[in-house]
Design a protein around this motif. Structure first.
Motif, PDB file in Angstrom:
ATOM      1  N   UNK A   1       0.836  -1.207   0.000  1.00  0.00           N
ATOM      2  CA  UNK A   1       0.000   0.000   0.000  1.00  0.00           C
ATOM      3  C   UNK A   1       0.875   1.262   0.000  1.00  0.00           C
ATOM      4  N   UNK A   2       1.972   1.225   0.774  1.00  0.00           N
ATOM      5  CA  UNK A   2       2.894   2.364   0.785  1.00  0.00           C
ATOM      6  C   UNK A   2       3.510   2.574  -0.594  1.00  0.00           C
ATOM      7  N   UNK A   3       3.878   1.493  -1.240  1.00  0.00           N
ATOM      8  CA  UNK A   3       4.471   1.601  -2.570  1.00  0.00           C
ATOM      9  C   UNK A   3       3.497   2.260  -3.546  1.00  0.00           C
ATOM     10  N   UNK A   4       2.208   1.916  -3.417  1.00  0.00           N
ATOM     11  CA  UNK A   4       1.199   2.558  -4.276  1.00  0.00           C
ATOM     12  C   UNK A   4       1.123   4.055  -4.003  1.00  0.00           C
ATOM     13  N   UNK A   5       1.127   4.421  -2.712  1.00  0.00           N
ATOM     14  CA  UNK A   5       1.035   5.835  -2.353  1.00  0.00           C
ATOM     15  C   UNK A   5       2.237   6.626  -2.875  1.00  0.00           C
ATOM     16  N   UNK A   6       3.398   5.983  -2.908  1.00  0.00           N
ATOM     17  CA  UNK A   6       4.616   6.656  -3.376  1.00  0.00           C
ATOM     18  C   UNK A   6       4.779   6.593  -4.883  1.00  0.00           C
ATOM     19  N   UNK A   7       3.823   5.949  -5.567  1.00  0.00           N
ATOM     20  CA  UNK A   7       3.895   5.878  -7.020  1.00  0.00           C
ATOM     21  C   UNK A   7       4.955   4.924  -7.529  1.00  0.00           C
ATOM     22  N   UNK A   8       5.261   3.889  -6.755  1.00  0.00           N
ATOM     23  CA  UNK A   8       6.322   2.952  -7.121  1.00  0.00           C
ATOM     24  C   UNK A   8       5.787   1.631  -7.662  1.00  0.00           C
ATOM     25  N   UNK A   9       4.484   1.588  -7.993  1.00  0.00           N
ATOM     26  CA  UNK A   9       3.885   0.365  -8.524  1.00  0.00           C
ATOM     27  C   UNK A   9       3.551   0.576  -9.995  1.00  0.00           C
TER      28      UNK A   9
ATOM     29  N   UNK B   1       8.781   7.068   4.370  1.00  0.00           N
ATOM     30  CA  UNK B   1       9.370   6.126   3.419  1.00  0.00           C
ATOM     31  C   UNK B   1       9.431   4.743   4.073  1.00  0.00           C
ATOM     32  N   UNK B   2       9.248   3.701   3.299  1.00  0.00           N
ATOM     33  CA  UNK B   2       9.201   2.347   3.849  1.00  0.00           C
ATOM     34  C   UNK B   2      10.510   1.996   4.521  1.00  0.00           C
TER      35      UNK B   2
END
Length: 412
Positions: free
Chosen positions: A76-84, A410-411
């Motif tokens: 979910x964090x990756x989606x929020x950061x635009x990394x998916x 950040x993760x």
């Protein structure tokens, strides 16, 4: 999109580099950088291999039994950061603009065009030859030795008053300060270009002073040792300038005229700027070196929250990463920095302002003496202009800090 244990996620193109206490993950397309630990990096690698989220979580729980593993939350964090790039076979559209929350706030990636690319990397590398690096170090020792042997050359607040005219004093000081500041930033720019990376100039503030800042695009691609060279390059130039100024003062004493006076003014300007580098509650060059040496990034934000928790036990705060020795030590320097800054202002800047204002205020009541009257008026306009520039820098930094605080998670 909702992530489940059966989901398969494909990250965007990432470049992963090991760092002191973890990894620096670069979003190759957007130019954003994130600090992640080994657990997160392993999860990204398994995602790239096509493993399901539930499968990855089971593997990581076995491999990291002492860690709190939540791969769904991480996704979910990756989606929020635009990394998916893709989730369950569906391509995700990236938001416009760079994601926030990367390591090294205040050194944004920026665009890839420009960035002093006209300075050849080979030319820039010449200025960081080992012999020249030794010269910068020798300048520090020489400056300390000169001030010990000749304490009369130590900068004083009165060095700024070269002329009877307050306007002329301020114009000369501002002009000289601007040139010295550009030399300092040129040191950073040359260091960054020596590694073939772009750099940009921006505007900010340190406490109540407007400053220019070199935004070092892509510096997180470098090793920690290389980053230190870039962070310290400006101070290396300052040391050479200070050595030249002290030598000129020794060769041209104050009574000999303008050259000695200008050298004293330049020495005062450089000395104060070097002193403010030690104020660790601001993100100075030495602050970034401290982050880099300890490998504890976002050190200021972590230390603020740790210190607030110690001072106000009942205060609610965001969940912190584990406290490290670096965070606790920096918290002490953070608090001491305010005292040091107030001392510098009391010794150097407050007396200058008091002398200037008490001199020009009576002149405003003397319109029959046009030279003095208009000197006072123009000086006040200069003060208002500097105040407006400082207000702009504060506003700009507050907006940047607000965006950074909002997305800083950040993760890890």
């Amino acid at each position: 999109m909702k992530v489940t244990a059966q989901s398969r996620l494909t990250p965007v193109q990432l470049v992963i580099r090991p760092d002191r206490q973890g990894y620096i993950v670069e979003d190759a397309a957007a130019g954003d950088y994130y600090e992640m630990n080994e657990l997160c990096v392993r999860a990204l690698q398994r995602m790239q291999e096509g493993a399901a989220i539930g499968e990855i979580e089971a593997e990581l729980r076995e491999r990291f039994p002492r860690e709190d593993v939540d791969v769904i939350g991480f996704a979910d964090q990756l989606q929020e950061m635009g990394l998916v790039a893709e989730l369950d076979g569906v391509a995700l559209r990236r938001d416009e603009g760079p994601a926030q929350g990367g390591v090294g706030a205040g050194r944004p990636a920026g665009d890839r065009q420009g960035g002093f690319a006209w300075i050849p990397a080979s030319f820039a590398r010449f200025w960081f030859h080992p012999l020249l690096l030794l010269l910068y170090g020798c300048a520090i020792a020489a400056n300390a030795a000169i001030l010990i042997v000749r304490p009369d050359l130590f900068p004083r607040y009165g060095d700024v008053f070269l002329f009877d005219s307050m306007v002329l004093n301020s114009v000369v000081w501002l002009g000289l300060s601007f040139v010295l500041l550009m030399l300092h930033e040129l040191g950073h720019i040359m260091a960054v270009r020596s590694f073939g990376l772009p750099a940009r100039l921006g505007i900010g503030h340190r406490f109540v002073f407007v400053v220019f800042e070199t935004e070092m695009d892509g510096i997180w691609r470098l090793t920690p040792k290389q980053r230190n060279v870039a962070f310290l390059a400006g101070m290396g130039v300052d040391q050479l300038v200070l050595l030249l100024c002290l030598a000129l003062q020794a060769a041209f004493p104050e009574q000999s005229g303008l050259i000695g006076g200008l050298a004293a003014l330049a020495a005062l300007d450089v000395f104060v700027k070097l002193a403010f580098q030690c104020c660790f509650y601001m993100k100075t060059d030495l602050y970034y070196v401290a982050e880099n040496v300890t490998g504890c990034y976002n050190l200021m934000e972590r230390s603020r929250d740790w210190l607030a928790g110690k001072l106000w036990k009942g205060r609610s705060a965001q969940k912190q990463p584990e406290e490290t020795r670096a965070v606790r030590w920096y918290a002490l320097f953070y608090a001491a920095g305010y005292v040091f800054s107030v001392t510098l202002i009391a010794v150097f800047f407050a007396p200058q302002l008091i002398v200037s204002v008490t001199t020009i205020v009576p002149w405003l009541a003397e319109p029959q003496q046009p030279a003095r009257f208009w000197d006072a008026v123009v000086f006040l306009v200069e003060l208002l202009g500097l105040g407006g520039l400082l207000a702009y820098a504060w506003s700009k930094n507050r907006k940047s800090a607000g965006a950074e605080k909002k997305d800083r998670s950040a993760a890890r």
